[in-house]
Design an enzyme around this catalytic site. Structure first.
Site, PDB file in Angstrom:
ATOM      1  N   HIS A 107       0.866  -1.187   0.000  1.00 37.65           N
ATOM      2  CA  HIS A 107       0.000   0.000   0.000  1.00 37.65           C
ATOM      3  C   HIS A 107       0.893   1.224   0.000  1.00 37.65           C
ATOM      4  CE1 HIS A 107      -3.850   2.037   1.804  1.00 37.65           C
ATOM      5  NE2 HIS A 107      -3.148   2.874   1.050  1.00 37.65           N
ATOM      6  N   HIS A 141       1.513   4.796  -2.442  1.00 39.06           N
ATOM      7  CA  HIS A 141       1.202   5.653  -3.593  1.00 39.06           C
ATOM      8  C   HIS A 141       2.485   6.342  -4.008  1.00 39.06           C
ATOM      9  CE1 HIS A 141      -3.130   5.184  -2.720  1.00 39.06           C
ATOM     10  NE2 HIS A 141      -2.737   5.163  -1.464  1.00 39.06           N
ATOM     11  N   HIS A 189      -9.276   0.780  -1.762  1.00 35.53           N
ATOM     12  CA  HIS A 189      -9.339   1.387  -0.435  1.00 35.53           C
ATOM     13  C   HIS A 189     -10.789   1.271   0.037  1.00 35.53           C
ATOM     14  CE1 HIS A 189      -5.516   3.028  -1.556  1.00 35.53           C
ATOM     15  NE2 HIS A 189      -5.450   3.919  -0.587  1.00 35.53           N
ATOM     16  N   GLU A 237     -11.600   3.091   5.498  1.00 30.47           N
ATOM     17  CA  GLU A 237     -10.623   3.976   6.145  1.00 30.47           C
ATOM     18  C   GLU A 237     -11.444   5.059   6.851  1.00 30.47           C
ATOM     19  OE1 GLU A 237      -8.296   6.360   3.470  1.00 30.47           O
ATOM     20  OE2 GLU A 237      -6.853   6.966   5.000  1.00 30.47           O
ATOM     21  N   ASP A 242       1.678   3.925   2.870  1.00 31.67           N
ATOM     22  CA  ASP A 242       0.667   4.782   2.239  1.00 31.67           C
ATOM     23  C   ASP A 242       1.317   5.925   1.440  1.00 31.67           C
ATOM     24  OD1 ASP A 242      -1.911   5.401   1.531  1.00 31.67           O
ATOM     25  OD2 ASP A 242      -2.570   6.072   3.506  1.00 31.67           O
ATOM     26  N   ASP A 243       1.550   7.076   2.076  1.00 33.47           N
ATOM     27  CA  ASP A 243       2.182   8.238   1.429  1.00 33.47           C
ATOM     28  C   ASP A 243       3.328   8.700   2.327  1.00 33.47           C
ATOM     29  OD1 ASP A 243       0.179   8.924  -0.868  1.00 33.47           O
ATOM     30  OD2 ASP A 243      -1.067   8.601   0.901  1.00 33.47           O
TER      31      ASP A 243
END
Ligand SMILES: [Zn+2]
Length: 329
Positions: free
Chosen positions: A9, A11, A189, A192, A270-271
């Site tokens: 996961h 990005h 996703h 969340e 994630d980021d």
């Protein structure tokens, strides 16, 4: 933590560090509304998902050429490798680039330049997952899938990201059916910020094999039982959850309860440029904040390889699992 792990996961646009943002801005003659990297790093202290997304899309303006995407991916892979990532399934958001006049081919070919050499250069195997922006229309998602057709040998699957609430999975039924017909793997996703029903919908309507985040499944014992029974992996991102206020503090994160329930959880970043850490940093953070023991950390690492789309190379998966088993903390 250098425990061998797969990152499922991530990005790629969320790996843009302020230093690289300024470098690419200078290279492309793009004016950033920040005086320097420190001021920009200050801006990384957003309040919620929407304020993060606003900055995330603003900074993408610096990504223009194949070389920019190659540099972005290489910078991520180097950092990931240093934190024990051995396999990465990387999300990208083509609509965010196409909307500003950057073609699908520029994005995919640029990323591919880095990914094709990743095993040799970084010791990290990779796959690419194309995400649809759920706050864009279903038609736009279909157009994006059509634009990706010449590049499908480089894309293993499709995903669904961006602002969740108000954009239920069912909106993307048609594009997921088309993706399945093209032989693409499917993730999304869900759960969340959105309710547990979105997770059920992602499974039933979109046919996804993995749920990204999925935190809110814990509100439905029936759903938890189903996810456990069907061994549906959840790609958790603990530091992201804290930064986006999905959980108040890391010590309250439901990860231990989810593992106790028998859920197949993985830990991801994630980021990472925005949320305070890469994959190994997330492992370190849950280890200290949640007091996870070595065997639990090993279980999380094993889960990451079990949940990976490595069916084309079971030997490689077995090799990675053996690395986890013999890792010395
Ligand atoms: Zn995400």
């Amino acid at each position: 933590m250098s425990l061998p792990k797969a990152e499922l996961h991530l990005h790629i646009e969320g790996t843009l560090e302020p230093e690289l943002a300024f470098e690419l801005a200078a290279r492309n003659g793009v004016e950033l509304p920040y005086a320097d990297t420190d001021t920009l790093r200050e801006a990384y202290r957003f309040e919620d998902l929407q304020s993060f997304l606003n900055l995330y899309y603003e900074l993408m303006a610096v990504l223009r050429t194949e070389r920019d995407f190659e540099d972005l991916a290489n910078a991520y892979l180097a950092r990931a490798a240093a934190q024990g990532v051995r396999h990465a399934e990387i999300f990208f958001d083509p609509q965010a680039h196409i909307a500003r006049g950057v073609e699908m081919g520029t994005v995919v070919e640029g990323l591919w330049r880095a990914l094709a050499r990743s095993e040799a250069v970084h010791g990290v195997s990779t796959q690419l997952i194309m995400c649809f922006l759920r706050d864009e229309s279903a038609e736009s998602a279909l157009e994006t899938l059509a634009a990706a057709k010449p590049y499908l040998d480089r894309i293993v699957g499709v995903g669904l990201d961006s602002a969740e609430v108000g954009h239920p999975p069912v909106k993307f039924r048609e594009v997921y059916e088309a993706a399945a017909e093209l032989g693409l793997r499917r993730v999304a996703h869900a759960g969340e910020e959105g309710p547990p029903e979105y997770i059920v919908e992602a499974l039933d309507v979109l046919g996804v094999e993995r749920i990204d985040h999925g935190l809110r499944c814990m509100e439905s014992p029936e759903l938890v039982a189903r996810l456990v029974r069907d061994r549906i992996p959840l790609t958790m991102c603990p530091l992201s959850n804290v930064r986006l206020r999905t959980v108040d503090v890391l010590a309250d994160h439901p990860l231990p309860a989810m593992l106790d329930a028998g859920l197949l959880c993985t830990v991801n970043s994630d980021d990472p440029a925005y949320f305070g850490g890469y994959a190994g940093d997330n492992f370190d953070a849950v280890r200290s904040a949640l007091g996870l023991g070595e065997e639990t950390l090993r279980e999380l690492a094993r889960n990451s390889f079990l949940a990976s789309f490595l069916e084309h190379d079971e030997e490689l998966r077995a090799r990675y699992l053996a690395e986890v088993d013999t890792y010395e903390f």
